[in-house]
Write an enzyme that holds these catalytic residues in place. Sequence first.
Site, short mmCIF file in Angstrom:
data_model
loop_
_atom_site.label_atom_id
_atom_site.label_comp_id
_atom_site.label_asym_id
_atom_site.label_seq_id
_atom_site.Cartn_x
_atom_site.Cartn_y
_atom_site.Cartn_z
N SER A 184 37.42 49.96 -11.84
CA SER A 184 37.07 48.55 -11.74
C SER A 184 36.06 48.15 -12.82
O SER A 184 36.32 48.35 -14.01
CB SER A 184 36.53 48.25 -10.33
N ASP A 366 47.81 45.85 -7.79
CA ASP A 366 46.45 45.30 -7.88
C ASP A 366 46.50 43.95 -8.57
O ASP A 366 47.02 43.83 -9.68
CB ASP A 366 45.56 46.27 -8.67
N HIS A 419 43.82 48.37 -6.08
CA HIS A 419 42.73 48.31 -7.05
C HIS A 419 41.99 49.63 -7.19
O HIS A 419 41.40 49.92 -8.23
CB HIS A 419 41.75 47.20 -6.65
#
Length: 441
Positions: A184, A366, A419
């Site tokens: 991320s 994601d 994600h």
Amino acid sequence: MANKYVSSVLKSLLVLLHLVFLSKQHVDSASIVKSLPGFEGQLPFELETGYIGVGEEEEVQLFYYFIKSERNPKEDPLILWLTGGPGCSAISGLLFENGPLTMKLDVYNGTLPSLVSTTYSWTKTSSIIFLDQPVGTGFSYSRTQQFNKPSDSGEAKRIHEFLQKWLGKHQVFSSNPFYVAGDSYSGLVVPATVQEISKGNYECCNPPINLQGYVLGNPLTDYTTGSNSRIPFAHGMALISDELYESLKKTCKGEYTNVHPRNTQCLKFVEEFNKCTNRIFQQLILDPLCETETPDCYIYRYLLTTYWANDATVREALQINKESIGEWVRCYYSIPYNNDIKSSMPYHVNNSISGYRSLIYSGDHDFEVPYLGTQAWIRSLNYSIIDDWRPWMVKNQIAGYTRTYANKMTFATIKGGGHTAESKPEEASIMFQRWINGQPL
């Protein structure tokens, strides 16, 4: 009289030296944890927790969890894991992505939530340092109010300092192959950290860190590229109609984020796009958008972790300093922070020139950092392909697709993944084990 004065001065100096010694002991504290509240019996792996002080006065106290490889810690790779955010605790990685423990999904009844062992921990073959950073994240804190505001580039330097000090106290790992990993938001910080370590190896630091490469999952890399990939991703996933997609392409001409105020047609279609997608769970579009308090919700485990980490017996077991921050939160999104790296692509280029390996993976469902954006920035680096797009398999099933480039960069998708790696733990673990061992996916 003079002798009394000298004696008094010496006593004062001894007291000061004693206080400095205690302070250093406090700064460099580390504890071996044999058991944890909520987990039945002794831990089936070696866990160490502790603080390392960084900064001119070691005012910033960075907390870490260190788990030794279950295979051969003397020779296996050493990984530093940085959770995204900025401001999300390393517990997210340890309990939900690649560590040997996770929360047991029981309805919270006021008692301490339980921990259970996982099957697909990356610590099966690698030792991992899970680091709470920047300051104010997880159990990391500052002993004074006088410290530099954290930033992307500043964190790269602080993390490098942390590593130098940590390896100085764990010299048995100084020759192990070393990798920096994260996901991320860490897509901005990890490449900068790799460059900082590489620079330090050449300029200042002895012994050098045995840096080999880095791993990134669904990484934020470039704000514009990432945001602009959301609309073609939504179209490919049947979240918007062909007609709306064609209108967006025609009026916005590929720029869906920084739209000029006079481009009213584009703004109108972007608003329609938002209406179509604002009730989608961004991190995994196949999952429902639900409340944390609902036990069958995917993110209910995060709530359980909050209860667990704030329990006094847990803090005592982890040896959390009492002067640490008060309530533990999984992600402290309002943390004071300067987002000064707008694109980490130059760092990827420099790291490639230095010869470091990299694994970049994306869960293909994601919506926060779509795989299309990741493919786009990798493609823009313009490295030749040495192993073209193909499926990679787990148990004779397609687990995703992969491509390898001449700069030692491997890109992989995780089919059905979100994600973070927690949505497909088996596939993510097998992908990592193959790559870290130098095998083709």
